[in-house]
Scaffold this active site. Structure first.
Site, PDB file in Angstrom:
ATOM      1  N   GLU A 152       0.880  -1.071  -0.018  1.00  0.00           N
ATOM      2  CA  GLU A 152       0.056   0.653   0.065  1.00  0.00           C
ATOM      3  C   GLU A 152       0.986   1.797  -0.544  1.00  0.00           C
ATOM      4  OE1 GLU A 152      -2.310   0.641   3.593  1.00  0.00           O
ATOM      5  OE2 GLU A 152      -3.877   1.593   2.813  1.00  0.00           O
ATOM      6  N   LYS A 178      -9.830   2.261  -2.432  1.00  0.00           N
ATOM      7  CA  LYS A 178      -9.705   1.959  -1.143  1.00  0.00           C
ATOM      8  C   LYS A 178     -11.272   2.196  -0.016  1.00  0.00           C
ATOM      9  CE  LYS A 178      -7.378   1.922   3.680  1.00  0.00           C
ATOM     10  NZ  LYS A 178      -5.681   2.003   3.925  1.00  0.00           N
ATOM     11  N   CYS A 193      -6.068  -2.479   1.907  1.00  0.00           N
ATOM     12  CA  CYS A 193      -5.322  -2.147   3.993  1.00  0.00           C
ATOM     13  C   CYS A 193      -6.741  -3.009   4.565  1.00  0.00           C
ATOM     14  CB  CYS A 193      -4.542  -1.213   3.999  1.00  0.00           C
ATOM     15  SG  CYS A 193      -3.776  -1.642   5.636  1.00  0.00           S
TER      16      CYS A 193
END
Lengths: 383, 383
Positions: free
Chosen positions: B118, B195, B232
């Protein structure tokens, strides 16, 4: 089966040097729960009745406005005490006797809520696809002999009892269900919760016997906290855990019956992931031993007909919302796992990690509603 | 940190006797993937560049109508090579150089799809809550210098590149996003995936910098299979994995940045649970090392202001739909994990376990839609 391992955790404790053991346990199992100091009389009683006893406590931080909300749960895993050819009533009686012994010790440990394994009054005979005599194990959830037995236990020990049975639903055409009966510590039947998802995998021919449950995602407010029951195969379905949690469950029991080669590497992952993802405690319970059936059956795996179910590997455990967990009970023998949970930990972890706050459930409700449409077209980007 | 453990798996291999090791690995990690036989030139190249190299293959049964669909994925984890005070362009250049070296070795291993960690072009500076200079690391997903760099890599090595960056969205008010850019092996930008869920936990003050992604659950059809990127914190959200899967993903990458005390015991659980629950492969990638920031910052944990982010513990791994997984890369050093996946395994496991068939998604879409209503009342049964 290669070596008959008692449990992974015990094997690590035996062989790893102390500093490595500490790190491995931290990484694999999270913050170590405190060992409960169980009275010697209790330890002796468990030993006399030939079952393993383990006890742990999960702690939470002190708060100003809430007192700690400590509850002790008891997870019971066991073999069937009599051969599967024995008369149905004898098998049930032997299981009642065995469980009464174990619950007695749970009571000595101060257990407030006890949960038994899936379909605990019978062998897990669904591998056979035979109806008789197995369907004779089915009982009324409201007033069958097993529910009456559990009501007595509940009153005697001031304990909530979660009793997963094969249910005969008389008022609805005498159909069968895989059902957990929840009995209040007052002895009243608080309600029932049916298995949401039904497997069609290997020897788990359960769809031959009963359908997907129709009791939704009920949560039961007991004197000791809000509980729900996600039976067996439902542990593979993250949405099932989520909906129990969204309905307020602080502890979700997962009474199961599952065997070695099929699922053992998934067992430590799924209920624990659910505890993490939903900021709640989860209690995974599996039966123990190999069950033998007189008539041979096949397993849909290209192998010859045989008489034995695969090995039920026990390994019952409790997982906490912070990702920590207890060691598993033995893979080999009956056991009682006592865990003291401070339910305040659920909201504390939720406030820290915020999975519900950040969950975007409205978006998912919409996406899921679209995904089930007949004309759903997956969102695939091509060059 | 107690002992500096290289990895749990290596520690077990060192200390457990062979028969116990075999059983422990079977229970903890499932069916062991085959070790890839990597050419000595490759091993040497990794060693020269001072990073760990591991390779495994997950196999599937032979089918009559489909050929095996073998794809090699490469997971890259790394430290930041330069101090965080260095000029932005120098830091980016050093990271480009480091990644180019590692991708070179990935290419020698026959990797078809590579994924970086990430926000790979920068330190994970969101703990500071400072805007400059960190926001200067943001780039256009479509034609920023990092995307152009990755396009070159893709063309050179005939490799799909998944490049998670801090995105500067010029056409939309120059806002920032946490975004993965997906570059086809042709060199074309296939698209981007933002994300979905943004953390507010400990030093992960990312909600200070960017909002929840608005790119939904896109799946990218590459020459080597259908992939998706769950960045994540999205790994804590089972619905996020599910929607990528319902949109057809066979491999879901989870580029991450996460630290020791916060999440290490959850790390082996969540991406692996997602592989099981969704009948797909998941690839969890974490950065390595401790990042130092010149200006002190606090962590919202009652402790004094300090300069260091917690320890990023690496441990990148690949999990398969049958519950098996590779060992993790080192907790301590840069690494490349190569995994050969036979994508046929996804449907084979799906046909065996049937989680989608038994998923009852219509019921959940309805229940979830109700649960998000303002007047939702949890389904709680009281005595």
């Amino acid at each position: 089966m290669a070596a008959q391992l008692e449990s992974v955790e015990r094997c690590l404790e035996k062989h790893l040097p102390a500093p490595e053991l500490q790190e491995v346990k931290r990484i694999l199992y999270g913050k170590e729960p405190r060992k409960l100091d169980l009275a010697s009389a209790v330890v002796k009683a468990a030993s006399q009745h030939e079952f393993e006893l383990q006890g742990y406590a999960f702690e939470a931080a002190a708060e100003q406005l809430r007192q700690p909300r400590k509850v002790r749960v008891g997870l019971i895993q066991n073999r069937i005490p009599l051969p599967t050819e024995t008369a149905v009533t004898e098998q049930v009686a032997a299981l009642h006797k065995r469980i009464a012994e174990m619950v007695e010790v749970a009571a000595m440990c101060g257990v407030n809520i006890v949960c038994f394994q899936e379909a605990w009054t019978m062998p897990f005979a669904f591998c056979t696809r035979e109806k008789l005599p197995w369907t004779e194990f089915a009982e009324s959830a409201e007033d069958g002999p097993t529910t009456r037995f559990c009501q007595e236990l509940a009153r005697k020990h001031n304990m909530v009892v979660v009793s997963p049975i094969l249910e005969r639903d008389e008022p609805h055409g005498e159909t069968l269900w895989n059902t957990a009966v929840i009995i209040s510590n007052s002895g009243a039947v608080l309600g029932k919760s049916r298995k949401t998802h039904i497997p069609r995998v290997g020897d788990f021919n359960e769809s031959t016997y009963y359908m997907e449950g129709n009791t939704g995602h009920r949560v039961f407010q007991t004197a000791f906290g809000r509980i729900a029951v996600n039976i067996c195969y439902g542990r593979h379905h993250p949405l099932n855990w989520l909906l129990y949690s969204l309905n307020g469950a602080e502890i979700i029991f997962n009474p199961s019956a599952t065997t070695g080669e099929l699922s053992e590497c998934m067992w430590p992952v799924e209920a624990r992931n659910a505890a993490i993802a939903n900021h709640c405690f989860t209690c995974a319970i599996n039966r123990v031993g190999t069950e033998y059936f007189k008539n041979e059956f096949t397993s849909g795996d290209g192998q010859k007909a045989h008489h034995e179910f695969g090995y039920f590997y026990g390994s019952s455990y409790v997982a906490a919302p912070d990702g920590s967990r207890t060691p598993g009970l033995s893979r080999l023998q009956d056991g009682l796992l006592v865990a003291e949970l401070d339910l305040n930990l659920c909201r504390q972890v939720s406030d820290k990690w915020n999975f519900k706050m950040t969950g975007r459930y409205e978006m998912y409700a919409e996406e899921l509603a679209k995904a089930v449409q007949q004309d759903f077209r997956p969102n695939i980007i091509r060059e």
